[in-house]
Design a protein around this motif. Structure first.
Motif, PDB file in Angstrom:
ATOM      1  N   ASP A 352       0.988  -1.095   0.020  1.00 30.03           N
ATOM      2  CA  ASP A 352       0.023   0.118  -0.149  1.00 30.03           C
ATOM      3  C   ASP A 352       0.878   1.356  -0.053  1.00 30.03           C
ATOM      4  O   ASP A 352       0.374   2.210  -0.738  1.00 30.03           O
ATOM      5  CB  ASP A 352      -0.945   0.135   1.188  1.00 30.03           C
ATOM      6  CG  ASP A 352      -2.007  -0.859   1.227  1.00 30.03           C
ATOM      7  OD1 ASP A 352      -2.297  -1.622  -0.032  1.00 30.03           O
ATOM      8  OD2 ASP A 352      -2.735  -1.236   2.447  1.00 30.03           O
ATOM      9  N   ARG A 353       2.073   1.274   0.770  1.00 28.01           N
ATOM     10  CA  ARG A 353       2.965   2.313   0.931  1.00 28.01           C
ATOM     11  C   ARG A 353       3.686   2.718  -0.439  1.00 28.01           C
ATOM     12  O   ARG A 353       3.908   3.766  -0.937  1.00 28.01           O
ATOM     13  CB  ARG A 353       3.927   2.231   1.998  1.00 28.01           C
ATOM     14  CG  ARG A 353       3.194   2.403   3.203  1.00 28.01           C
ATOM     15  CD  ARG A 353       4.343   2.312   4.285  1.00 28.01           C
ATOM     16  NE  ARG A 353       3.778   2.574   5.762  1.00 28.01           N
ATOM     17  CZ  ARG A 353       3.258   3.551   6.332  1.00 28.01           C
ATOM     18  NH1 ARG A 353       3.437   4.628   5.692  1.00 28.01           N
ATOM     19  NH2 ARG A 353       2.776   3.331   7.588  1.00 28.01           N
ATOM     20  N   LEU A 354       3.638   1.771  -1.340  1.00 25.36           N
ATOM     21  CA  LEU A 354       4.480   1.541  -2.425  1.00 25.36           C
ATOM     22  C   LEU A 354       3.765   1.655  -3.627  1.00 25.36           C
ATOM     23  O   LEU A 354       4.260   1.504  -4.798  1.00 25.36           O
ATOM     24  CB  LEU A 354       5.499   0.647  -2.455  1.00 25.36           C
ATOM     25  CG  LEU A 354       6.636   0.586  -1.209  1.00 25.36           C
ATOM     26  CD1 LEU A 354       7.252  -0.816  -1.228  1.00 25.36           C
ATOM     27  CD2 LEU A 354       7.642   1.715  -1.547  1.00 25.36           C
ATOM     28  N   ASP A 355       2.410   1.493  -3.472  1.00 23.11           N
ATOM     29  CA  ASP A 355       1.362   1.785  -4.698  1.00 23.11           C
ATOM     30  C   ASP A 355       1.738   0.433  -5.697  1.00 23.11           C
ATOM     31  O   ASP A 355       1.751   0.352  -6.778  1.00 23.11           O
ATOM     32  CB  ASP A 355       1.294   2.839  -5.590  1.00 23.11           C
ATOM     33  CG  ASP A 355       0.146   3.070  -6.568  1.00 23.11           C
ATOM     34  OD1 ASP A 355      -0.743   2.225  -6.193  1.00 23.11           O
ATOM     35  OD2 ASP A 355       0.476   3.667  -7.522  1.00 23.11           O
ATOM     36  N   THR A 356       1.720  -0.884  -4.842  1.00 28.04           N
ATOM     37  CA  THR A 356       1.976  -2.037  -5.671  1.00 28.04           C
ATOM     38  C   THR A 356       1.220  -3.144  -5.125  1.00 28.04           C
ATOM     39  O   THR A 356       0.207  -2.573  -4.396  1.00 28.04           O
ATOM     40  CB  THR A 356       3.614  -2.402  -5.848  1.00 28.04           C
ATOM     41  OG1 THR A 356       3.602  -3.520  -6.562  1.00 28.04           O
ATOM     42  CG2 THR A 356       4.080  -2.588  -4.226  1.00 28.04           C
ATOM     43  N   ILE A 357       1.550  -4.414  -5.101  1.00 21.88           N
ATOM     44  CA  ILE A 357       0.762  -5.532  -4.577  1.00 21.88           C
ATOM     45  C   ILE A 357       1.497  -6.272  -3.844  1.00 21.88           C
ATOM     46  O   ILE A 357       2.938  -6.538  -3.913  1.00 21.88           O
ATOM     47  CB  ILE A 357       0.191  -6.406  -5.750  1.00 21.88           C
ATOM     48  CG1 ILE A 357       1.149  -6.697  -6.836  1.00 21.88           C
ATOM     49  CG2 ILE A 357      -1.020  -5.518  -6.520  1.00 21.88           C
ATOM     50  CD1 ILE A 357       0.637  -7.711  -7.991  1.00 21.88           C
ATOM     51  N   GLY A 358       0.956  -7.197  -3.141  1.00 20.10           N
ATOM     52  CA  GLY A 358       1.684  -7.957  -1.854  1.00 20.10           C
ATOM     53  C   GLY A 358       2.665  -8.951  -2.678  1.00 20.10           C
ATOM     54  O   GLY A 358       3.571  -9.559  -2.125  1.00 20.10           O
ATOM     55  N   TYR A 359       2.260  -9.577  -3.836  1.00 13.57           N
ATOM     56  CA  TYR A 359       2.880 -10.321  -4.428  1.00 13.57           C
ATOM     57  C   TYR A 359       4.176 -10.004  -5.004  1.00 13.57           C
ATOM     58  O   TYR A 359       5.177 -10.424  -4.776  1.00 13.57           O
ATOM     59  CB  TYR A 359       2.430 -10.405  -6.116  1.00 13.57           C
ATOM     60  CG  TYR A 359       0.932 -11.101  -6.188  1.00 13.57           C
ATOM     61  CD1 TYR A 359       0.702 -12.220  -6.802  1.00 13.57           C
ATOM     62  CD2 TYR A 359      -0.140 -10.129  -5.828  1.00 13.57           C
ATOM     63  CE1 TYR A 359      -0.683 -12.708  -6.981  1.00 13.57           C
ATOM     64  CE2 TYR A 359      -1.376 -10.599  -5.828  1.00 13.57           C
ATOM     65  CZ  TYR A 359      -1.805 -11.774  -6.473  1.00 13.57           C
ATOM     66  OH  TYR A 359      -3.162 -12.426  -6.515  1.00 13.57           O
ATOM     67  N   GLU A 360       4.303  -8.692  -5.372  1.00 14.59           N
ATOM     68  CA  GLU A 360       5.752  -8.004  -5.558  1.00 14.59           C
ATOM     69  C   GLU A 360       6.685  -7.867  -4.298  1.00 14.59           C
ATOM     70  O   GLU A 360       7.744  -8.093  -4.461  1.00 14.59           O
ATOM     71  CB  GLU A 360       5.497  -6.562  -5.990  1.00 14.59           C
ATOM     72  CG  GLU A 360       6.980  -6.036  -6.480  1.00 14.59           C
ATOM     73  CD  GLU A 360       6.720  -4.493  -7.458  1.00 14.59           C
ATOM     74  OE1 GLU A 360       7.682  -4.082  -7.860  1.00 14.59           O
ATOM     75  OE2 GLU A 360       5.712  -4.108  -7.464  1.00 14.59           O
ATOM     76  N   ILE A 361       6.057  -7.721  -3.215  1.00 16.92           N
ATOM     77  CA  ILE A 361       6.893  -7.685  -2.090  1.00 16.92           C
ATOM     78  C   ILE A 361       7.350  -8.888  -1.747  1.00 16.92           C
ATOM     79  O   ILE A 361       8.712  -9.028  -1.507  1.00 16.92           O
ATOM     80  CB  ILE A 361       5.698  -7.188  -0.833  1.00 16.92           C
ATOM     81  CG1 ILE A 361       5.387  -5.663  -1.184  1.00 16.92           C
ATOM     82  CG2 ILE A 361       6.799  -7.183   0.397  1.00 16.92           C
ATOM     83  CD1 ILE A 361       6.426  -4.494  -1.450  1.00 16.92           C
ATOM     84  N   VAL A 362       6.690  -9.895  -1.410  1.00 14.63           N
ATOM     85  CA  VAL A 362       7.335 -11.206  -1.090  1.00 14.63           C
ATOM     86  C   VAL A 362       8.205 -11.903  -2.076  1.00 14.63           C
ATOM     87  O   VAL A 362       9.174 -12.545  -1.964  1.00 14.63           O
ATOM     88  CB  VAL A 362       6.191 -12.237  -0.725  1.00 14.63           C
ATOM     89  CG1 VAL A 362       5.372 -11.858   0.344  1.00 14.63           C
ATOM     90  CG2 VAL A 362       4.984 -12.274  -1.802  1.00 14.63           C
TER      91      VAL A 362
END
Length: 379
Positions: A352-362
């Motif tokens: 949410d902070r980076l305007d992306t999706i959880g998929y990209e984070i993990v």
């Protein structure tokens, strides 16, 4: 914890098993196939695959031949579906290691047949609107006929498509995709007869769109306990995040009021404050932009703001007047008990902070961060 560095990932395999069991209950009577591409979305493909199969998953899905070979070399004998066509020169490996290829062009189909398989199961992918890969719905029946004509080398074991906006239940496009798919499937069956496996649902489809749960579902991000999107957050309450990103404080200092910190000296301290250095950075998968969007970590059960730019190997956090020591536990993603109860930072919070999706984070957590699988007590 790693014995070579003070930053590591813990994977709760009990959470993986719980999530697969939960999704099986939702999808029933459809079978669940676990998507373990991209090293199990950064969680460790082999360990995740074994946990998923233990929990009743009936097959696995990967993106690349190399990912399928890794599972086979680990002794995993389950069906493994390649989700898109692969380079023709990999056909020999696909056949030798009993991977199940996806096909949608005659060129790739002929490359498989040329290797000389017998009864190789293949799945036909239909592009119903994602516009990434797949046979056009009007061409699907002819492609199915091409597969049938190449028997006994190959056999049509499945027909599927991929949903583009299933994470937004209010979007009518999912219904249009289903309609296109069913129309194409009807013509396929008219041409070649019944097909054993029909699948449409990804994680969001499994959770939010019962009409897409056919003979099997392809569960990806949900088996890791990460929501597919805010539109289905309310359907993810039973899922447990499996990944924790942790570290230890490597250095502590006092920063004086008016001083600045890190590259570019963009952050100015308004008062004297304790600063803790954490030995993890953007080369490990902590996005550099997190420092400019209010990113936090947990130390001592309290939220600590990242200050200054995240560097390649380290980041710094403001600990105010609290006592912090070298070696203290740090949670970047996960849970930590504190004076006000348990605190949590989720992959979705970063997203949410980076305007992306959880998929990209993990998926973005680097391979240089060691992974340590563990089993929760109730897993």
């Amino acid at each position: 914890m790693s014995d070579t560095r003070w930053a590591w990932v813990e994977i709760d395999l009990g959470a993986i098993r719980h999530n697969v069991a939960s999704l099986r209950a939702v999808a029933d009577p459809a079978a669940v196939w676990a998507v373990v591409k991209a090293d199990g979305y950064g969680h460790g493909a082999v360990d995740v695959a074994r946990a998923a199969m233990d929990a009743g998953a009936e097959g696995l899905c990967v993106a690349l031949v190399a990912e399928g070979l890794e599972l086979r070399r680990a002794g995993i004998d389950a069906p493994i579906l390649l989700l898109s066509e692969q380079p023709p020169e990999t056909a020999g490996h696909i056949v030798e290691h009993r991977l199940t290829p996806t096909v949608y062009t005659r060129q790739f189909l002929d490359a498989l047949v040329a290797v000389g398989p017998t009864g190789l199961p293949v799945h036909l992918k239909i592009d119903t609107g994602m516009q990434r890969v797949g046979a056009h719905p009007h061409a699907a029946a002819a492609m199915a006929q091409s597969i049938a004509e190449r028997a006994p080398a190959v056999r049509l074991a499945g027909v599927f498509s991929h949903l583009a906006v299933a994470d937004d239940p209010s979007d009518a496009f999912t219904a249009r995709q289903v309609e296109r798919f069913d129309g194409a499937l009807e013509h396929v069956i008219e041409r070649v007869g019944s097909v054993p496996l029909i699948h449409l649902a990804n994680s969001a489809g499994t959770l939010a769109h019962p009409e897409t749960r056919r003979s099997m579902v392809r569960a990806g991000i949900a088996i890791y306990g990460v929501s597919p999107g805010h539109g289905v957050d309310d359907l993810c309450a039973d899922l447990r995040p499996a990944l924790q990103l942790r570290a230890r404080v490597s250095y502590v200092k006092m920063a004086r009021a008016g001083s600045r910190i890190s590259y570019g000296r963009v952050h100015k301290f308004e008062r004297d404050t304790t600063v803790a250095t954490i030995p993890i950075g953007y080369a490990d998968g902590v996005p550099r932009r997190l420092s400019s969007t209010g990113g936090e970590v947990l130390i001592g059960g309290r939220r600590r703001q990242i200050v200054g730019r995240v560097t390649m190997d380290q980041l710094m956090v403001d600990c105010g007047d609290d006592e912090v020591n070298v070696g203290d536990d740090v949670v970047l993603i996960g849970n930590q008990d504190g004076p006000d109860g348990e605190q949590t930072i989720r992959a979705e919070d970063w997203a949410d902070r980076l305007d992306t999706i959880g998929y990209e984070i993990v998926c973005g957590i680097s391979s240089r961060v060691p992974r340590f699988p563990r089993r929760s007590i109730d897993g």
